[in-house]
Design a protein around this motif. Structure first.
Motif, PDB file in Angstrom:
ATOM      1  N   VAL A  61      13.679  -7.614 -23.291  1.00  0.00           N
ATOM      2  CA  VAL A  61      13.550  -7.234 -24.700  1.00  0.00           C
ATOM      3  C   VAL A  61      13.113  -5.813 -24.464  1.00  0.00           C
ATOM      4  CG1 VAL A  61      12.611  -7.443 -26.976  1.00  0.00           C
ATOM      5  CG2 VAL A  61      13.538  -9.368 -25.899  1.00  0.00           C
ATOM      6  N   THR A 109      16.042  -3.835 -38.170  1.00  0.00           N
ATOM      7  CA  THR A 109      16.013  -5.144 -37.567  1.00  0.00           C
ATOM      8  C   THR A 109      14.720  -5.288 -37.355  1.00  0.00           C
ATOM      9  OG1 THR A 109      18.127  -4.229 -37.045  1.00  0.00           O
ATOM     10  CG2 THR A 109      17.079  -6.263 -35.608  1.00  0.00           C
ATOM     11  N   LEU A 110      13.930  -4.619 -36.701  1.00  0.00           N
ATOM     12  CA  LEU A 110      12.887  -4.865 -36.140  1.00  0.00           C
ATOM     13  C   LEU A 110      11.616  -5.040 -37.413  1.00  0.00           C
ATOM     14  CD1 LEU A 110      12.157  -1.940 -33.501  1.00  0.00           C
ATOM     15  CD2 LEU A 110      12.511  -4.289 -33.049  1.00  0.00           C
ATOM     16  N   GLY A 170      12.315  -8.723 -37.898  1.00  0.00           N
ATOM     17  CA  GLY A 170      11.482  -9.637 -36.895  1.00  0.00           C
ATOM     18  C   GLY A 170       9.969  -9.599 -37.239  1.00  0.00           C
ATOM     19  N   ALA A 178       9.583 -12.093 -39.938  1.00  0.00           N
ATOM     20  CA  ALA A 178       9.724 -13.540 -39.420  1.00  0.00           C
ATOM     21  C   ALA A 178       8.626 -13.804 -38.737  1.00  0.00           C
ATOM     22  CB  ALA A 178      10.907 -13.604 -38.501  1.00  0.00           C
ATOM     23  N   GLY A 179       8.104 -13.164 -37.834  1.00  0.00           N
ATOM     24  CA  GLY A 179       6.900 -13.493 -36.944  1.00  0.00           C
ATOM     25  C   GLY A 179       5.616 -13.461 -37.825  1.00  0.00           C
ATOM     26  N   SER A 227       3.897 -10.692 -34.900  1.00  0.00           N
ATOM     27  CA  SER A 227       4.366  -9.672 -35.562  1.00  0.00           C
ATOM     28  C   SER A 227       4.287  -8.238 -35.084  1.00  0.00           C
ATOM     29  CB  SER A 227       4.243  -9.328 -37.021  1.00  0.00           C
ATOM     30  OG  SER A 227       2.984  -9.254 -37.287  1.00  0.00           O
ATOM     31  N   PHE A 242       6.976  -6.133 -32.743  1.00  0.00           N
ATOM     32  CA  PHE A 242       7.950  -5.633 -33.499  1.00  0.00           C
ATOM     33  C   PHE A 242       7.322  -4.497 -34.426  1.00  0.00           C
ATOM     34  CE2 PHE A 242       9.100 -10.065 -33.349  1.00  0.00           C
ATOM     35  CZ  PHE A 242      10.578  -9.937 -32.842  1.00  0.00           C
ATOM     36  N   SER A 295       8.963  -0.549 -33.615  1.00  0.00           N
ATOM     37  CA  SER A 295       9.311   0.088 -34.626  1.00  0.00           C
ATOM     38  C   SER A 295       8.512   1.579 -34.570  1.00  0.00           C
ATOM     39  CB  SER A 295       9.158  -0.420 -35.989  1.00  0.00           C
ATOM     40  OG  SER A 295       9.522   0.198 -37.202  1.00  0.00           O
TER      41      SER A 295
END
Length: 80
Positions: free
Chosen positions: A2, A34-35, A38, A41-42, A54, A57, A61
């Protein structure tokens, strides 16, 4: 793996920002969106785990934002 993907995106955005600054904005926004998803969500994990999940991400970003606006700084323009 990643990490290599994030580095590759940053390099591509930096090259785009220097060569054609106007064309670097849509990919930069899409990558940051997109980041951000993520990171959200994290961040739903409970307590300190949410912050820990998080954080990568958020920092990715930030790196994408800096590499995408490099062309604007180089040619004397301010980002939007």
């Amino acid at each position: 793996m990643v990490l290599l993907g994030i580095v590759a995106v940053c390099v591509v955005l930096a090259v785009l920002a220097f060569v054609v600054p106007r064309l670097s904005r849509p990919p930069q926004r899409g990558t940051q969106r997109t980041l951000g998803a993520g990171a959200r969500a994290g961040g739903k994990a409970p307590g300190i785990l949410g912050r820990a999940f998080s954080k990568p991400f958020h920092s990715s970003s930030k790196a994408v934002g800096r590499s995408g606006s490099a062309g604007w700084r180089a040619c004397g323009h301010m980002p939007f």
